[in-house]
Design an enzyme around this catalytic site. Structure first.
Site, mmCIF file in Angstrom:
data_model
loop_
_atom_site.group_PDB
_atom_site.id
_atom_site.type_symbol
_atom_site.label_atom_id
_atom_site.label_comp_id
_atom_site.label_asym_id
_atom_site.label_seq_id
_atom_site.Cartn_x
_atom_site.Cartn_y
_atom_site.Cartn_z
ATOM 1 N N ARG A 91 26.097 -3.643 -3.702
ATOM 2 C CA ARG A 91 26.228 -4.686 -4.713
ATOM 3 C C ARG A 91 27.114 -4.256 -5.881
ATOM 4 N NH1 ARG A 91 21.550 -8.206 -3.536
ATOM 5 N NH2 ARG A 91 21.992 -9.415 -5.400
ATOM 6 N N TYR A 118 30.073 -6.364 -7.753
ATOM 7 C CA TYR A 118 29.649 -7.413 -8.692
ATOM 8 C C TYR A 118 28.900 -6.821 -9.880
ATOM 9 C CZ TYR A 118 28.334 -12.134 -10.144
ATOM 10 O OH TYR A 118 28.201 -13.305 -10.847
ATOM 11 N N LYS A 139 30.680 -6.724 -13.568
ATOM 12 C CA LYS A 139 30.140 -7.423 -14.732
ATOM 13 C C LYS A 139 29.859 -6.456 -15.890
ATOM 14 C CE LYS A 139 29.887 -11.775 -13.375
ATOM 15 N NZ LYS A 139 30.555 -12.884 -14.096
ATOM 16 N N ASN A 187 18.909 -16.162 -11.980
ATOM 17 C CA ASN A 187 19.005 -17.143 -10.895
ATOM 18 C C ASN A 187 19.057 -18.569 -11.430
ATOM 19 O OD1 ASN A 187 18.939 -15.210 -8.879
ATOM 20 N ND2 ASN A 187 16.730 -15.340 -8.572
ATOM 21 N N ARG A 232 22.848 -18.189 -1.539
ATOM 22 C CA ARG A 232 21.705 -18.034 -2.434
ATOM 23 C C ARG A 232 20.542 -18.866 -1.916
ATOM 24 N NH1 ARG A 232 25.031 -18.425 -8.063
ATOM 25 N NH2 ARG A 232 26.341 -19.710 -6.701
ATOM 26 N N GLY A 286 8.083 -11.651 1.942
ATOM 27 C CA GLY A 286 8.248 -12.785 1.034
ATOM 28 C C GLY A 286 7.552 -12.644 -0.299
ATOM 29 N N THR A 287 7.084 -11.432 -0.620
ATOM 30 C CA THR A 287 6.404 -11.251 -1.904
ATOM 31 C C THR A 287 7.375 -10.947 -3.043
ATOM 32 O OG1 THR A 287 6.027 -8.903 -1.424
ATOM 33 C CG2 THR A 287 4.276 -10.459 -0.800
#
Length: 318
Positions: free
Chosen positions: A149, A152, A156, A181, A193, A214-215
């Site tokens: 990552r 990006y 920034k 987000n 996204r 998914g937590t």
């Protein structure tokens, strides 16, 4: 009439900002090269005499273009341009780094020479995979400079450093917003996204993809609230200061999936898949600074998602 420059004008956030500025009777000049921005996002502004569009790459502005932009004498410059998207972290890595460095310096020079106020839209990515919760603007983050990552994240961070250098060295009236987000109209159908991806999966009748168990926790801010914050920071924020803008409430990714299935009245299920190693567990903005300027979100998550459903359901959803 105030004259404003918006870079990245055809992007998701940029096009929403342009629309808001035109409603407030600004004269807006937009720049975009359509790497990740989309022409359809600004097509509706083409008949507005207060909107001028320039197709250009801010990394490669020629001397004539720079002089023309300086002569416009913008009162405000909103610098949003930067390729985005997790799938683009390798394919557009060079463009991300050059836009954040060379491109940002080019736009800063235009601001300096024309005496414009300047706002840079940074990202929560500057915090990397945070170890401190919530993230205050004073937190320096946990970023891997050679991680997947990094184009990006580090791009920034470098751009923020350039902005602050211009504030300190040249007296630029510059501010920074770190965007968490965000969702809303004008998100690309190709956007990976989570919210636009889930919308497309539901429309296709495909199960929603959840990484890991998914937590992972996320916050979401509607783009209308973000644009309100951008305008507020430009007008009321302190020079050289960063401001977080993001959602207030956290939600687990698996709960977001269930919520979207329910709101769409869909019967698609959930598909749990292997989680990417670079996927952060959580980011949560400390919103004390932006709240002190009078900002607060007005669009709740379910309300905002319902608005998106109305926009997206021109075709039958299974």
């Amino acid at each position: 009439m105030k004259k404003v420059l918006v870079t990245g004008a055809a992007g998701f956030i940029g096009s929403n900002l342009v629309g808001r500025l035109l409603k407030e009777s600004y004269y807006v000049v937009g720049i975009d090269n359509f790497i990740t921005g989309e022409p359809k996002n600004i097509r509706k502004f083409s008949g507005d005499s207060n909107f001028k569009f320039i197709r250009a790459d801010i990394v490669n502005l020629d001397a004539g273009q720079v002089e023309d932009l300086i002569h416009e004498r913008f009162s405000e410059i909103y610098h949003l341009a930067c390729p985005t998207g997790v799938p683009n972290l390798v394919t557009l890595a060079e463009e991300m780094l050059l836009t954040c460095s060379v491109g940002t310096r080019n736009i800063l020079e235009i601001a300096r020479k024309s005496g414009s106020k300047f706002l840079f839209t940074s990202s929560s990515e500057v915090y990397g995979d945070p170890k401190v919760f919530p993230q205050e603007e004073s937190y320096s983050g946990n970023v891997d400079p050679i991680g997947i990552r990094s184009p990006y994240e580090e791009g920034k961070r470098l751009a923020e450093s350039l902005v602050i250098m211009y504030v300190r060295k040249y007296g630029l009236r510059g501010k920074i917003v770190r965007v968490f987000n965000t969702y809303g109209p004008n998100m690309s159908e190709k956007d990976e996204r989570i919210i636009p991806k889930y919308i497309q999966q539901i429309k296709k009748g495909a199960p929603l993809t959840v990484h890991g168990d998914g937590t992972q926790m996320r916050t979401f801010c509607h783009v209308a609230d973000l644009v309100n914050g951008l305008l507020l920071v430009m007008r009321e924020g302190k020079n050289g200061e960063p401001y977080n803008i993001g959602g207030v409430k956290e939600i687990a990714v698996k709960d977001l999936a269930q919520t979207m299935i329910r709101l769409f009245s869909s019967k698609v299920g959930i598909s749990y898949v292997k989680r990417p190693a670079h996927d952060h567990q959580s980011r949560r903005p400390d919103l004390t600074k932006i709240s002190s300027l009078g900002w607060s979100p007005s669009v709740g998550l379910e309300d905002g998602l319902s608005r998106l459903i109305i926009i997206s359901t021109s075709q039958t959803v299974r």
